[in-house]
Write an enzyme that holds these catalytic residues in place. Structure first.
Site, short mmCIF file in Angstrom:
data_model
loop_
_atom_site.label_atom_id
_atom_site.label_comp_id
_atom_site.label_asym_id
_atom_site.label_seq_id
_atom_site.Cartn_x
_atom_site.Cartn_y
_atom_site.Cartn_z
N HIS A 119 0.58 -0.80 0.09
CA HIS A 119 0.41 -0.25 0.51
C HIS A 119 1.17 1.21 -0.23
O HIS A 119 1.82 1.36 0.00
CB HIS A 119 -0.38 0.17 1.21
CG HIS A 119 -0.55 0.14 2.39
ND1 HIS A 119 0.33 -0.94 3.22
CD2 HIS A 119 -0.70 1.18 3.64
CE1 HIS A 119 1.05 -0.60 4.41
NE2 HIS A 119 0.41 0.87 4.73
N ASP A 121 0.49 4.98 1.84
CA ASP A 121 -0.36 5.24 3.05
C ASP A 121 -1.49 6.22 3.13
O ASP A 121 -1.55 7.83 2.66
CB ASP A 121 0.70 6.34 4.73
CG ASP A 121 1.22 5.02 5.02
OD1 ASP A 121 0.99 3.69 4.89
OD2 ASP A 121 3.42 5.46 5.29
N HIS A 268 4.81 0.03 0.21
CA HIS A 268 5.45 -0.84 1.01
C HIS A 268 4.82 -1.99 1.88
O HIS A 268 3.69 -1.69 1.68
CB HIS A 268 5.98 -0.14 2.33
CG HIS A 268 5.18 0.81 3.27
ND1 HIS A 268 4.17 2.19 2.07
CD2 HIS A 268 4.27 0.75 4.25
CE1 HIS A 268 3.86 2.16 3.98
NE2 HIS A 268 3.51 1.85 4.19
N ARG A 283 4.65 6.10 14.37
CA ARG A 283 4.88 6.33 13.07
C ARG A 283 4.41 8.63 13.03
O ARG A 283 3.34 8.51 13.31
CB ARG A 283 4.12 5.83 11.82
CG ARG A 283 4.70 6.32 10.16
CD ARG A 283 3.92 5.56 9.50
NE ARG A 283 2.68 6.41 9.25
CZ ARG A 283 1.29 5.60 8.55
NH1 ARG A 283 1.61 4.64 7.86
NH2 ARG A 283 -0.05 6.40 7.54
C1 SIN Z 1 3.27 1.22 8.17
O1 SIN Z 1 2.21 0.41 6.88
O2 SIN Z 1 3.37 1.97 7.83
C2 SIN Z 1 3.45 -0.19 9.45
C3 SIN Z 1 4.84 -0.25 8.47
C4 SIN Z 1 5.61 -1.05 9.26
O3 SIN Z 1 5.15 -1.67 10.56
O4 SIN Z 1 6.92 -1.82 8.80
#
Ligand code: SIN
Length: 292
Positions: A119, A121, A268, A283
């Site tokens: 995805h 974000d 990612h 995050r």
């Molecule tokens: C996310 O999608 O922000 C999580 C990525 C992760 O935990 O590595």
């Protein structure tokens, strides 16, 4: 089926990375296409010169990594603010004192972990986040890697006919179907509405001017202006194509590492392969512009 990108005419993507040296930081590339580990900087107090070079390293590597950083939540937020205003997630749990500090946590009792599918974000926002800065403090003994894929390389490797087909096409991204009920185990109050947006399938990066594919399995529901069966066929092809390992790097976390990815040109995916262990951090997400 994953596309092989096999070629008998030389590689399908020929990429020559910038060789221009960095002076105030070091950059150790994970692959020529995506990912760079940055050294020689303490993110609690980067100099202006280091900040300029970090901006450049992000533009050139799409996702950058830092090791052995020791940031308080405020310092993590301050680092994010050096790249723009901060984004508040429409659904996910955040630190009670800091709504911009999203909690990323999975342990043996978690019903789910964040980001397990490919995805970008919050691409359902009208102005989706420019970048995300994930700081992991607690790591499992093994596993919990994050994979990143270059959407520039995925776009470049499409045929000219496919590029022409996608030119000017838009796609619908739906937060409602993703977020409704997703965080009920974290006792998050449901919103009346979650974001929805229509974005170009191919976007132009405002800093580099390069074109990147901008549809993802997480949020994109259909292409606009074509029949549903055609939309499904084309999107499935694009997803298989963009998930080719040729466009990817994989980051192995250690405690106190940071990954900073550019959502405008990167997808990612997080691996939840470490149960019953704990992986935990925060995050900070930097706000972005309307894609064009
Ligand atoms: C996310 O999608 O922000 C999580 C990525 C992760 O935990 O590595």
């Amino acid at each position: 089926m994953e596309s092989s990108l096999r070629s008998y005419n030389g590689p399908r993507i020929k990429y020559t990375p910038s060789e221009s040296p960095f002076e105030s930081i070091t950059v150790d590339k994970l692959t020529p296409i995506i990912g760079g580990e940055i050294g020689g900087v303490d993110l609690r107090s980067p100099s202006n010169r280091q900040m300029d070079e970090i901006h450049r390293a992000l533009a050139e590597n799409l996702v950058i990594f830092f090791r052995d950083q020791h940031l308080t939540p405020e310092q993590h937020l301050d680092f994010g603010r050096k790249f723009g205003e901060l984004h508040i997630h429409p659904a996910a749990p955040a630190d009670p004192a800091h709504p911009e500090l999203m909690i990323i946590h999975a342990d043996k009792d978690s019903p789910r972990a964040n980001g397990e599918g490919w995805h970008t974000d919050v691409s359902c926002d009208l102005e989706p986040p420019m970048g995300s800065i994930l700081y992991i403090r607690t790591c499992p003994p093994k596993g919990g890697d994050t994979l990143f894929a270059s959407m520039y390389a995925a776009y470049d490797a499409l045929s000219d006919r496919m590029k022409t087909y996608l030119e000017g096409m838009t796609a619908f991204h739906d937060g409602e179907s993703v977020y409704r009920g997703l965080y009920k185990n974290s006792n998050m109050a449901e919103k009346e509405q979650y974001p929805r947006a229509t974005h170009p399938v191919v976007r132009t990066h405002p800093v580099t001017g390069k074109k990147a594919l901008y549809v993802n399995r997480g949020f994109t529901r259909h292409l606009v202006g074509v029949p549903r069966d055609e939309s499904e066929g084309i999107l499935n092809y694009l997803y298989q194509h963009m998930e080719n390992p040729l466009f990817q790097c994989r980051f192995r976390w250690r405690e106190n590492s940071i990954a900073f990815w550019d959502n405008r040109c990167v997808q990612h995916r997080a691996m939840w392969d470490y149960w019953p262990h704990t992986r935990s951090g925060n995050r900070v997400t930097v706000a972005g512009d309307k894609p064009y």
